[in-house]
Scaffold this motif. Structure first.
Motif, PDB file in Angstrom:
ATOM      1  N   UNK A   1      29.590 -57.204  30.810  1.00  0.00           N
ATOM      2  CA  UNK A   1      29.963 -58.540  31.180  1.00  0.00           C
ATOM      3  C   UNK A   1      31.392 -58.511  30.681  1.00  0.00           C
ATOM      4  N   UNK A   2      32.145 -58.614  31.597  1.00  0.00           N
ATOM      5  CA  UNK A   2      33.675 -58.401  31.571  1.00  0.00           C
ATOM      6  C   UNK A   2      34.122 -59.329  30.803  1.00  0.00           C
ATOM      7  N   UNK A   3      34.876 -58.837  29.696  1.00  0.00           N
ATOM      8  CA  UNK A   3      35.518 -59.473  28.534  1.00  0.00           C
ATOM      9  C   UNK A   3      34.629 -59.625  27.461  1.00  0.00           C
TER      10      UNK A   3
ATOM     11  N   UNK B   1      27.366 -41.639  27.742  1.00  0.00           N
ATOM     12  CA  UNK B   1      27.066 -42.887  27.522  1.00  0.00           C
ATOM     13  C   UNK B   1      27.699 -43.698  26.281  1.00  0.00           C
ATOM     14  N   UNK B   2      27.762 -42.702  25.256  1.00  0.00           N
ATOM     15  CA  UNK B   2      28.806 -42.991  24.164  1.00  0.00           C
ATOM     16  C   UNK B   2      30.351 -43.361  24.290  1.00  0.00           C
ATOM     17  N   UNK B   3      30.737 -42.287  25.051  1.00  0.00           N
ATOM     18  CA  UNK B   3      32.070 -42.158  25.535  1.00  0.00           C
ATOM     19  C   UNK B   3      32.449 -43.536  26.524  1.00  0.00           C
ATOM     20  N   UNK B   4      31.546 -43.792  27.298  1.00  0.00           N
ATOM     21  CA  UNK B   4      31.746 -45.088  28.264  1.00  0.00           C
ATOM     22  C   UNK B   4      31.838 -46.342  27.316  1.00  0.00           C
ATOM     23  N   UNK B   5      30.575 -46.381  26.457  1.00  0.00           N
ATOM     24  CA  UNK B   5      30.592 -47.740  25.552  1.00  0.00           C
ATOM     25  C   UNK B   5      32.107 -47.760  24.849  1.00  0.00           C
TER      26      UNK B   5
ATOM     27  N   UNK C   1      34.617 -50.848  25.355  1.00  0.00           N
ATOM     28  CA  UNK C   1      34.794 -51.408  24.010  1.00  0.00           C
ATOM     29  C   UNK C   1      36.342 -51.709  23.629  1.00  0.00           C
ATOM     30  N   UNK C   2      36.940 -50.401  23.927  1.00  0.00           N
ATOM     31  CA  UNK C   2      38.345 -50.371  23.578  1.00  0.00           C
ATOM     32  C   UNK C   2      39.244 -51.044  24.474  1.00  0.00           C
ATOM     33  N   UNK C   3      38.830 -51.344  25.764  1.00  0.00           N
ATOM     34  CA  UNK C   3      39.600 -52.228  26.838  1.00  0.00           C
ATOM     35  C   UNK C   3      38.699 -53.398  27.036  1.00  0.00           C
ATOM     36  N   UNK C   4      38.301 -54.112  25.953  1.00  0.00           N
ATOM     37  CA  UNK C   4      37.921 -55.298  25.900  1.00  0.00           C
ATOM     38  C   UNK C   4      36.844 -55.601  27.103  1.00  0.00           C
ATOM     39  N   UNK C   5      35.792 -54.733  27.298  1.00  0.00           N
ATOM     40  CA  UNK C   5      34.627 -54.607  28.146  1.00  0.00           C
ATOM     41  C   UNK C   5      35.134 -55.053  29.539  1.00  0.00           C
ATOM     42  N   UNK C   6      36.244 -54.394  30.006  1.00  0.00           N
ATOM     43  CA  UNK C   6      36.776 -54.684  31.320  1.00  0.00           C
ATOM     44  C   UNK C   6      36.810 -53.276  31.855  1.00  0.00           C
ATOM     45  N   UNK C   7      35.732 -53.234  32.751  1.00  0.00           N
ATOM     46  CA  UNK C   7      35.580 -51.715  33.447  1.00  0.00           C
ATOM     47  C   UNK C   7      36.907 -51.408  34.340  1.00  0.00           C
ATOM     48  N   UNK C   8      37.617 -52.375  35.038  1.00  0.00           N
ATOM     49  CA  UNK C   8      38.666 -52.198  35.902  1.00  0.00           C
ATOM     50  C   UNK C   8      39.711 -51.758  35.144  1.00  0.00           C
ATOM     51  N   UNK C   9      39.918 -52.332  34.088  1.00  0.00           N
ATOM     52  CA  UNK C   9      41.090 -51.723  33.114  1.00  0.00           C
ATOM     53  C   UNK C   9      40.857 -50.363  32.560  1.00  0.00           C
ATOM     54  N   UNK C  10      39.525 -50.190  32.105  1.00  0.00           N
ATOM     55  CA  UNK C  10      39.423 -48.985  31.634  1.00  0.00           C
ATOM     56  C   UNK C  10      39.597 -47.702  32.861  1.00  0.00           C
TER      57      UNK C  10
ATOM     58  N   UNK D   1      42.909 -43.647  36.289  1.00  0.00           N
ATOM     59  CA  UNK D   1      43.125 -43.204  37.873  1.00  0.00           C
ATOM     60  C   UNK D   1      42.316 -43.771  38.822  1.00  0.00           C
ATOM     61  N   UNK D   2      41.376 -44.602  38.466  1.00  0.00           N
ATOM     62  CA  UNK D   2      40.209 -45.012  39.383  1.00  0.00           C
ATOM     63  C   UNK D   2      40.255 -46.338  39.822  1.00  0.00           C
ATOM     64  N   UNK D   3      40.418 -46.695  40.905  1.00  0.00           N
ATOM     65  CA  UNK D   3      40.437 -48.364  41.256  1.00  0.00           C
ATOM     66  C   UNK D   3      39.392 -48.441  42.157  1.00  0.00           C
ATOM     67  N   UNK D   4      38.448 -49.085  41.635  1.00  0.00           N
ATOM     68  CA  UNK D   4      37.351 -49.552  42.600  1.00  0.00           C
ATOM     69  C   UNK D   4      37.702 -50.761  43.294  1.00  0.00           C
TER      70      UNK D   4
END
Length: 176
Positions: free
Chosen positions: A104-106, A138-142, A146-155, A160-163
């Motif tokens: 859930x973004x943010x 899984x742990x690396x993704x979490x 978390x480090x990117x404020x739960x913003x998948x796009x920012x991470x 170098x991945x833009x969905x």
């Protein structure tokens, strides 16, 4: 306990064989240097009518955005499956490794199906090396989310991945 779910994505034929082996027509496939995009209708599922997924082999993730039917909406922006992804010239294959994440973004990231993962490892359905890889993924993704404020796009952008998401386009939600 069910064995790992396998999907096949036949790009030239424009079809996806889902986890039950059922042939599904795909509205769009798109290849990029970092993955494969798929968009198709959902058939025979009361909760959703459209699915879009990105297969990201280097990250070991399938990122999905669902279009929910009224009354079935969920408090999530993205659903991530930890998976082994085998890219191919024409056909791609994924093996779901039980661990899922809901974003859930943010706000938050939640890990799901740990019980299924443990049962699959205990039952020998996935080997120890694969299980360890899935846990690390899984742990690396979490941690990254978390480090990117739960913003998948920012991470992902940092990777170098833009969905990009096409959506169902002119498709009409089925009645019922």
């Amino acid at each position: 306990m069910h064995p790992p779910k396998i999907q096949t994505f036949d790009v030239p034929a424009g079809v996806n064989f889902d986890t039950k082996g059922i042939r599904r027509e795909v509205a769009e496939y798109r290849r990029t240097p970092f993955g494969l995009y798929m968009s198709r209708p959902v058939v025979g599922r009361a909760s959703a009518w459209w699915i879009e997924s990105w297969l990201l082999p280097d990250l070991g993730l399938v990122v999905t955005d669902w279009q929910w039917n009224p009354g079935h909406e969920r408090e999530q922006d993205f659903y991530l499956d930890v998976a082994r992804i085998e890219p191919g010239e024409g056909t791609w294959r994924t093996t779901d490794l039980y661990l899922d994440l809901v974003v859930k973004r943010g706000l938050w990231t939640e890990v799901l199906d740990v019980d299924e993962f443990v049962e699959a490892v205990a039952g020998g359905l996935i080997d120890i090396a694969t299980a360890e890889w899935a846990l690390h993924r899984c742990h690396a993704t979490v941690a990254a989310l978390s480090a990117h404020g739960h913003d998948l796009d920012a991470w992902l952008a940092e990777q170098g991945v833009v969905l990009t998401w096409q959506g169902p386009g002119e498709q009409v939600r089925p009645a019922g």
